[in-house]
Scaffold this active site. Structure first.
Site, PDB file in Angstrom:
ATOM      1  N   LEU A   8      40.313  41.052  36.662  1.00  0.00           N
ATOM      2  CA  LEU A   8      40.180  42.398  36.094  1.00  0.00           C
ATOM      3  C   LEU A   8      41.437  43.207  36.395  1.00  0.00           C
ATOM      4  O   LEU A   8      41.810  43.372  37.557  1.00  0.00           O
ATOM      5  CB  LEU A   8      38.957  43.115  36.671  1.00  0.00           C
ATOM      6  CG  LEU A   8      37.620  42.382  36.500  1.00  0.00           C
ATOM      7  CD1 LEU A   8      36.474  43.304  36.926  1.00  0.00           C
ATOM      8  CD2 LEU A   8      37.426  41.908  35.072  1.00  0.00           C
ATOM      9  N   ARG A  15      45.910  56.955  41.068  1.00  0.00           N
ATOM     10  CA  ARG A  15      46.372  57.439  42.374  1.00  0.00           C
ATOM     11  C   ARG A  15      47.748  56.895  42.764  1.00  0.00           C
ATOM     12  O   ARG A  15      48.341  57.335  43.740  1.00  0.00           O
ATOM     13  CB  ARG A  15      45.341  57.103  43.460  1.00  0.00           C
ATOM     14  CG  ARG A  15      44.196  58.104  43.487  1.00  0.00           C
ATOM     15  CD  ARG A  15      43.132  57.708  44.481  1.00  0.00           C
ATOM     16  NE  ARG A  15      42.299  56.615  43.982  1.00  0.00           N
ATOM     17  CZ  ARG A  15      41.505  55.867  44.749  1.00  0.00           C
ATOM     18  NH1 ARG A  15      41.479  56.060  46.055  1.00  0.00           N
ATOM     19  NH2 ARG A  15      40.761  54.930  44.210  1.00  0.00           N
ATOM     20  N   GLY A  78      33.641  50.244  32.964  1.00  0.00           N
ATOM     21  CA  GLY A  78      33.036  49.662  34.155  1.00  0.00           C
ATOM     22  C   GLY A  78      33.365  48.186  34.314  1.00  0.00           C
ATOM     23  O   GLY A  78      33.801  47.523  33.362  1.00  0.00           O
ATOM     24  N   TYR A 100      40.130  40.585  41.261  1.00  0.00           N
ATOM     25  CA  TYR A 100      40.703  41.875  40.870  1.00  0.00           C
ATOM     26  C   TYR A 100      42.229  41.778  40.920  1.00  0.00           C
ATOM     27  O   TYR A 100      42.784  41.295  41.909  1.00  0.00           O
ATOM     28  CB  TYR A 100      40.271  42.971  41.849  1.00  0.00           C
ATOM     29  CG  TYR A 100      38.829  43.417  41.775  1.00  0.00           C
ATOM     30  CD1 TYR A 100      37.934  42.881  40.856  1.00  0.00           C
ATOM     31  CD2 TYR A 100      38.372  44.416  42.642  1.00  0.00           C
ATOM     32  CE1 TYR A 100      36.627  43.322  40.805  1.00  0.00           C
ATOM     33  CE2 TYR A 100      37.059  44.861  42.597  1.00  0.00           C
ATOM     34  CZ  TYR A 100      36.184  44.309  41.677  1.00  0.00           C
ATOM     35  OH  TYR A 100      34.895  44.746  41.640  1.00  0.00           O
ATOM     36  N   ASN A 167      30.589  45.050  49.284  1.00  0.00           N
ATOM     37  CA  ASN A 167      30.949  44.135  48.208  1.00  0.00           C
ATOM     38  C   ASN A 167      32.461  44.166  48.026  1.00  0.00           C
ATOM     39  O   ASN A 167      33.032  45.229  47.773  1.00  0.00           O
ATOM     40  CB  ASN A 167      30.250  44.606  46.917  1.00  0.00           C
ATOM     41  CG  ASN A 167      30.725  43.848  45.699  1.00  0.00           C
ATOM     42  OD1 ASN A 167      31.013  42.663  45.770  1.00  0.00           O
ATOM     43  ND2 ASN A 167      30.796  44.553  44.570  1.00  0.00           N
ATOM     44  N   ASN A 225      45.044  51.029  45.889  1.00  0.00           N
ATOM     45  CA  ASN A 225      44.737  52.171  45.020  1.00  0.00           C
ATOM     46  C   ASN A 225      45.820  53.240  45.082  1.00  0.00           C
ATOM     47  O   ASN A 225      45.923  54.070  44.194  1.00  0.00           O
ATOM     48  CB  ASN A 225      43.396  52.799  45.407  1.00  0.00           C
ATOM     49  CG  ASN A 225      42.250  51.829  45.180  1.00  0.00           C
ATOM     50  OD1 ASN A 225      42.079  51.320  44.090  1.00  0.00           O
ATOM     51  ND2 ASN A 225      41.501  51.544  46.237  1.00  0.00           N
ATOM     52  N   ASN A 375      94.433  27.734  54.809  1.00  0.00           N
ATOM     53  CA  ASN A 375      94.385  29.047  55.448  1.00  0.00           C
ATOM     54  C   ASN A 375      94.820  30.109  54.445  1.00  0.00           C
ATOM     55  O   ASN A 375      95.956  30.107  53.980  1.00  0.00           O
ATOM     56  CB  ASN A 375      95.290  29.067  56.686  1.00  0.00           C
ATOM     57  CG  ASN A 375      95.141  30.387  57.440  1.00  0.00           C
ATOM     58  OD1 ASN A 375      94.078  31.004  57.389  1.00  0.00           O
ATOM     59  ND2 ASN A 375      96.198  30.810  58.095  1.00  0.00           N
ATOM     60  N   ASN A 384      92.212  34.261  37.390  1.00  0.00           N
ATOM     61  CA  ASN A 384      93.078  33.954  36.256  1.00  0.00           C
ATOM     62  C   ASN A 384      92.225  34.133  35.006  1.00  0.00           C
ATOM     63  O   ASN A 384      91.520  33.235  34.579  1.00  0.00           O
ATOM     64  CB  ASN A 384      93.625  32.523  36.368  1.00  0.00           C
ATOM     65  CG  ASN A 384      94.702  32.260  35.321  1.00  0.00           C
ATOM     66  OD1 ASN A 384      94.939  33.095  34.440  1.00  0.00           O
ATOM     67  ND2 ASN A 384      95.343  31.116  35.430  1.00  0.00           N
TER      68      ASN A 384
HETATM   69  C1  UD1 Z   1      34.051  48.009  42.648  1.00  0.00           C
HETATM   70  C2  UD1 Z   1      32.619  47.529  42.877  1.00  0.00           C
HETATM   71  C3  UD1 Z   1      32.219  47.856  44.302  1.00  0.00           C
HETATM   72  C4  UD1 Z   1      33.187  47.211  45.281  1.00  0.00           C
HETATM   73  C5  UD1 Z   1      34.616  47.622  44.957  1.00  0.00           C
HETATM   74  C6  UD1 Z   1      35.565  46.810  45.782  1.00  0.00           C
HETATM   75  C7  UD1 Z   1      31.443  47.720  40.742  1.00  0.00           C
HETATM   76  C8  UD1 Z   1      30.531  48.534  39.940  1.00  0.00           C
HETATM   77  N1  UD1 Z   1      31.752  48.215  41.941  1.00  0.00           N
HETATM   78  O1  UD1 Z   1      34.089  49.393  42.833  1.00  0.00           O
HETATM   79  O2  UD1 Z   1      30.911  47.372  44.568  1.00  0.00           O
HETATM   80  O3  UD1 Z   1      32.846  47.588  46.609  1.00  0.00           O
HETATM   81  O4  UD1 Z   1      34.917  47.360  43.574  1.00  0.00           O
HETATM   82  O5  UD1 Z   1      36.867  47.318  45.616  1.00  0.00           O
HETATM   83  O6  UD1 Z   1      31.856  46.657  40.324  1.00  0.00           O
HETATM   84  N2  UD1 Z   1      38.330  47.538  36.192  1.00  0.00           N
HETATM   85  C9  UD1 Z   1      38.533  47.208  34.872  1.00  0.00           C
HETATM   86  N3  UD1 Z   1      37.840  47.845  33.915  1.00  0.00           N
HETATM   87  C10 UD1 Z   1      36.896  48.801  34.192  1.00  0.00           C
HETATM   88  C11 UD1 Z   1      36.688  49.126  35.556  1.00  0.00           C
HETATM   89  C12 UD1 Z   1      37.413  48.473  36.525  1.00  0.00           C
HETATM   90  O7  UD1 Z   1      39.354  46.328  34.577  1.00  0.00           O
HETATM   91  O8  UD1 Z   1      36.299  49.313  33.272  1.00  0.00           O
HETATM   92  C13 UD1 Z   1      39.100  46.825  37.237  1.00  0.00           C
HETATM   93  C14 UD1 Z   1      40.042  47.746  37.983  1.00  0.00           C
HETATM   94  O9  UD1 Z   1      41.312  47.740  37.385  1.00  0.00           O
HETATM   95  C15 UD1 Z   1      40.065  47.106  39.377  1.00  0.00           C
HETATM   96  C16 UD1 Z   1      38.690  46.488  39.502  1.00  0.00           C
HETATM   97  O10 UD1 Z   1      38.188  46.338  38.189  1.00  0.00           O
HETATM   98  O11 UD1 Z   1      41.011  46.066  39.465  1.00  0.00           O
HETATM   99  C17 UD1 Z   1      37.749  47.321  40.327  1.00  0.00           C
HETATM  100  O12 UD1 Z   1      37.662  48.601  39.761  1.00  0.00           O
HETATM  101  P1  UD1 Z   1      37.466  49.883  40.662  1.00  0.00           P
HETATM  102  O13 UD1 Z   1      37.327  51.061  39.789  1.00  0.00           O
HETATM  103  O14 UD1 Z   1      38.488  49.904  41.719  1.00  0.00           O
HETATM  104  O15 UD1 Z   1      36.048  49.511  41.315  1.00  0.00           O
HETATM  105  P2  UD1 Z   1      35.136  50.428  42.146  1.00  0.00           P
HETATM  106  O16 UD1 Z   1      34.338  51.275  41.223  1.00  0.00           O
HETATM  107  O17 UD1 Z   1      35.933  51.064  43.190  1.00  0.00           O
HETATM  108 CA    CA Z   2      39.021  50.067  43.817  1.00  0.00          CA
END
Ligand code: UD1
Ligand code: CA
Length: 398
Positions: A8, A15, A78, A100, A167, A225, A375, A384
């Site tokens: 993902l 941030r 999500g 991730y 998680n 982040n 040397n 050149n």
């Molecule tokens: C997510 C988990 C959470 C876990 C945490 C660990 C879910 C709902 N929650 O939280 O349980 O403790 O990761 O870091 O899964 N991303 C996408 N598309 C989206 C949303 C996210 O590609 O629509 C990717 C982000 O780029 C990132 C990863 O998924 O690499 C996690 O996304 P992030 O928003 O950081 O997750 P959290 O909501 O913090």
């Molecule tokens: Ca995160």
């Protein structure tokens, strides 16, 4: 079962306050996403799927030569929605490993342990207990200690917020099950998102087992982040690399002042003073000494050679018992044979310096071939160039 990896990487990373997509920020000179891909590649997976969104073009271009299935997630609705975007290209009857793109230091060994658990009746989940679990999804277990579901921080009750086991987001699950569950996710939760984590409760309700694995250390599962977290992981990673070199017999004056952005191999009794930066592939033979503030890239250095302070060396082969610097600039295509000496304010390029030869002071030696025991006096230039072609300068022995 064969394995398909889904990474993902669609999030914006607001941030980071950057115009570069977060997963292209570098750690040890390599984009975060490439670290994840390298760990996944080491698993010999049958397919690699990357979900991109923000900065999709830039991310794709960074990987132009790696065979990847790209999935576009236009809106970040999500983690469950993100995985769903990749599923069209994921075959039935395989295990899907979810990673991730902003969790760069996950170890291949940990992923292998996770994959050893997954099958059609078992979901494998990577969790870790944190002193401060704030912000993460919490692992909710039943009275018998079995995993029941994951609750996100923003949806958690006070009691659930006290749970320390979190998680990591990394899990392995059968593709057939994922294809059934993902379309059933709902976004009626505190963040209005399709949570991937809701599949845990679905698995449990179908009588599947959830097996949990832990990483060897927290840093493996730490996400990036912001730039503070990036710096933290950079220093941790560099410390691990310094420890490896010390275990192999190198003395490192200060492990906190060494940077390796590539691969370094060392013989015995290598000595590295402060502020060395190594990039690409660097080989240091037995008894090599690296003085303070040296930058060394894609170079092999023979036994007993001494690199003195503030030298910059790239794309070179240095023989045994040579002496380089201080303040030497050794450019690509330089081959320094055994016992030769290159002193201060000397630049070399595409040149062979024969055995025992000396260029001790203030010289430019380019496109030259020097025999043995030559040397070169102070202030000498070999070049050149007629504006179109460069011609070699050849200097015989002695
Ligand atoms: C997510 C988990 C959470 C876990 C945490 C660990 C879910 C709902 N929650 O939280 O349980 O403790 O990761 O870091 O899964 N991303 C996408 N598309 C989206 C949303 C996210 O590609 O629509 C990717 C982000 O780029 C990132 C990863 O998924 O690499 C996690 O996304 P992030 O928003 O950081 O997750 P959290 O909501 O913090
Ligand atoms: Ca995160």
């Amino acid at each position: 079962m064969s394995v398909h990896v889904v990474i993902l990487a669609a999030g914006q990373g607001s941030r980071m306050k950057s115009s570069l997509p977060k997963v292209l920020h570098t750690l040890a000179g390599k984009p975060l996403l490439h670290h994840v891909i390298d760990s996944a590649t080491a698993l010999d997976a049958n397919g690699l799927h990357i979900v991109v969104g923000h900065g999709a073009e830039l991310v794709r271009n960074s990987l132009a030569t790696t065979p990847v299935h790209w999935a576009l997630q236009e809106q970040q609705l999500g983690t469950g929605h993100a995985v769903a975007q990749a599923m069209a290209e994921v075959p039935d009857d395989v295990s899907v490993l979810i990673l991730y793109g902003d969790v760069p230091l996950i170890a291949t060994q940990t992923l292998k342990a996770l994959l050893a658990d997954v099958d059609t009746t078992t979901l494998a989940l990577l969790t870790v207990a944190l002193d401060n679990p704030t912000g993460y999804g919490r692992i909710v277990r039943n009275a018998a200690g079995l995993v029941e579901r994951i609750v996100e921080q923003k949806d958690a009750s006070e009691a659930e917020q006290r749970i320390k086991e979190i998680n990591t987001g990394i899990m392995a699950v059968s593709s057939n099950k994922l294809k059934q569950w993902l379309p059933r996710l709902s976004n009626t939760n505190a963040q209005g998102e399709y949570y991937l984590t809701d599949i845990i409760a679905m698995a449990v309700s179908e009588g599947m087992a959830v097996k949990v694995t832990q990483p060897r250390c927290e840093e493996e599962v730490m996400g990036v982040n912001n730039r503070q977290q990036l710096a933290h992981l950079e220093r941790w990673f560099q410390k691990c690399q310094a420890e490896r070199l010390m275990a192999e017999g190198a003395t490192i004056i200060d492990p906190a002042r060494l940077d390796i952005r590539g691969e370094v191999s060392v013989g015995r009794d290598v000595f590295i003073d402060v502020n060395a930066v190594f990039s690409g592939k660097v080989q240091l033979g037995n008894g090599v000494t690296i003085g303070p503030n040296c930058v060394i890239t894609d170079t092999s250095i023979g036994d007993g050679t001494e690199i003195k302070a503030c030298s910059v060396i790239e794309g070179a082969i240095l023989g045994s018992n040579t002496s380089i610097g201080p303040f030497a600039r050794i450019r690509p295509g330089t081959h320094v044979h055994d016992e030769a000496k290159i002193g201060n304010f000397v630049e070399t390029k595409k040149s062979v310096i024969g055995k025992g030869s000396k260029i001790s002071h203030l010289s430019y030696v380019g496109d030259a071939e020097l025999g043995v025991d030559v040397n070169i006096g102070a202030g000498t230039i070999t070049c050149n160039y007629d504006g179109v072609n460069k011609f070699n300068t050849v200097i015989g022995d002695k």
